[in-house]
Design a protein around this motif. Structure first.
Motif, short mmCIF file in Angstrom:
data_model
loop_
_atom_site.label_atom_id
_atom_site.label_comp_id
_atom_site.label_asym_id
_atom_site.label_seq_id
_atom_site.Cartn_x
_atom_site.Cartn_y
_atom_site.Cartn_z
N ILE A 260 7.98 -1.87 0.52
CA ILE A 260 6.76 -2.98 0.34
C ILE A 260 5.63 -2.28 0.46
O ILE A 260 4.62 -2.40 -0.46
N THR A 261 5.32 -1.51 1.66
CA THR A 261 4.18 -0.92 1.77
C THR A 261 3.77 0.20 0.62
O THR A 261 2.79 0.46 0.16
N LEU A 262 4.70 0.87 0.14
CA LEU A 262 4.92 2.03 -1.03
C LEU A 262 4.38 1.13 -2.27
O LEU A 262 3.55 1.53 -3.21
N PHE A 263 4.90 -0.16 -2.28
CA PHE A 263 4.35 -0.85 -3.63
C PHE A 263 2.95 -1.34 -3.59
O PHE A 263 2.36 -1.33 -4.59
N LEU A 264 2.43 -1.76 -2.51
CA LEU A 264 1.24 -2.26 -2.07
C LEU A 264 0.30 -1.03 -2.54
O LEU A 264 -0.83 -1.01 -3.05
N PHE A 265 0.76 0.27 -2.16
CA PHE A 265 -0.17 1.42 -2.22
C PHE A 265 -0.26 1.79 -3.91
O PHE A 265 -1.46 2.11 -4.14
#
Lengths: 362, 75
Positions: free
Chosen positions: A49-54
């Motif tokens: 999810i952190t990668l997606f938000l990046f």
């Protein structure tokens, strides 16, 4: 003369790609990749999810660049133009701001879940270290991006942050001058922060993210030691089972982000005035609140140190202690210091949450 | 910042907090100088009364010449 082997498998295009990219080896690798299934599997989704938000940050950041102007005379007005005149500009800016905050939140959840599930154990020490550095870069992106609208809170947050950098032993004054582009926070600081925010930090982030993901691929997803000792932990295939579940998690994150951005558009505040006093009730973004409140509580002098030096050294040592967890979390004989690791994690969360709340309400 | 303490007495201080560089302000209700960033308080002599500031505010010399107020660095 040596000739290329004739294409054997699949259709014409599949064969053409296979010959040039070795796609079969990748699909073979993915077919054998597994993810452990247990009561803590939910926590595995937060890194993704952190990668997606990046990704959201990069996409919305590029859109904001179409109109943003990084000078003290025009920055505030250009953001004002984006949120009032550009079609859906307010939404793009709101998504960028909310996504930045959610990214810090999910990165923190990811980090603490890895700490408690013992994902940092040998041979994953470098995966942990690269993750902690990625969190540091995320916070640096948050700090530099915060100044870009050139509003009052951003101006004072940058004054405080760069002054604090000036307290670093030996290199402090030079570092503060480098960050500010002079002795004071001015338009020169804004232009520098813009460069850090849109070029330097994203480049470092992308490189480090590549290393972090490569290490995750290299060693696979960690199984908590308690389950590992019981043996025979159920597994699910990475493709398609875990990927589809991760996509659902991204979909939920997108839903939450869209709702927050649309219902609570990110405010712009007042334009920075270097001659005005810091307004009452000024406080930084939530992820710096615990450090902010700690600095507020410190007395003028602590032993031979001034309060800001004492605060900076204390917070720096705490960050270093946490970053080096894989190296003190295991005894030389290989047994884990379970209580020390869990205790440190719980205390850190307790400090972050209580001091953040106190910093917010005071 | 320039403060008129009485009819004939003026004081001037650098408005930069000695803690972390925020700009301070005068609070008339407590007659103190206050920094909103980390809740630092100074008295009207620029000395730290409460909070984290490590040093007094930088003080300037004030001279009143007729209708003019002249502010200069010490030394």
């Amino acid at each position: 003369m040596e000739q290329a082997e004739p294409v054997k498998k699949g259709g014409r295009w599949q064969g053409w790609l296979e010959e040039r990219l070795g796609w079969d080896r990748l699909s073979e690798f993915l077919a054998h990749k597994k993810v452990p299934v247990h009561s803590g599997t939910l926590w595995y989704y937060f890194g993704g999810i952190t990668l997606f938000l990046f990704g959201i940050q990069v996409a919305t950041g590029i859109l904001l660049l179409l109109y943003y102007r990084p000078t003290a005379a025009e920055a505030y007005e250009s953001v004002q133009f984006i949120v009032t005149r550009v079609e859906f500009g307010w939404l793009i800016r709101s998504i960028h701001s909310w996504s930045a905050n959610l990214m810090v939140l999910t990165a923190l959840i990811h980090m603490f879940s890895v700490a408690f599930l013992r994902g940092w154990r040998r041979p994953r020490e470098l995966t942990w270290l690269s993750g902690v550095l990625l969190l540091g870069l995320t916070l640096a992106l948050g700090f530099t991006g915060y100044l870009l609208p050139w509003n009052t809170t951003a101006y004072f947050a940058t004054k405080v942050g760069t002054d604090l950098a000036g307290s670093v032993p030996l290199v402090g004054p030079a570092l503060a001058r480098f960050l500010r582009g002079g002795d004071e926070v001015t338009g020169a600081t804004l232009t520098r922060f813009f460069g850090f925010h849109v070029a330097l930090l994203p480049a470092l982030m992308t490189a480090l993210l590549g290393l972090h993901l490569a290490l995750v691929q290299r060693f696979g997803i960690s199984t908590p030691p308690l389950l590992e000792s019981r043996g025979d932990v159920p597994q699910m295939p990475f493709v398609p089972n875990f990927v589809l579940r991760e996509l659902m998690a991204w979909y939920l994150a997108l839903g939450a982000l869209g709702m927050l951005a649309a219902l609570f558009p990110w405010p712009l505040g007042d334009k920075a005035d270097p001659f005005a006093p810091a307004p009452a009730g000024i406080r930084p973004e939530w992820y710096f609140l615990a450090a902010f409140y700690t600095l507020k509580l410190l007395p003028s002098r602590l032993w031979v140190l001034e309060s800001e030096q004492a605060g900076l050294i204390g917070l720096g040592l705490l960050a270093l202690w946490w970053a080096t967890l894989p190296f003190w979390g295991v005894r030389p004989d290989g047994r884990e210091r379970t209580r020390l690791v869990t205790g440190t994690g719980v205390l850190l969360i307790a400090w972050l949450s209580t001091f953040s709340v106190l910093g917010y309400i005071e | 910042m320039l403060i008129r303490v009485s009819e004939s007495e003026w004081r001037a201080f650098g408005a930069t907090c000695t803690h972390l560089d925020c700009t301070v302000q005068y609070r008339s209700e407590s007659q103190q100088i206050w920094c909103a960033c980390h809740n630092g308080f100074y008295d009207l002599n620029g000395r730290v009364v409460a909070g984290p500031p490590p040093r007094p505010l930088e003080e300037y010399v004030v001279r009143v010449r007729g209708e003019e107020v002249v502010i200069a660095r010490r030394n």
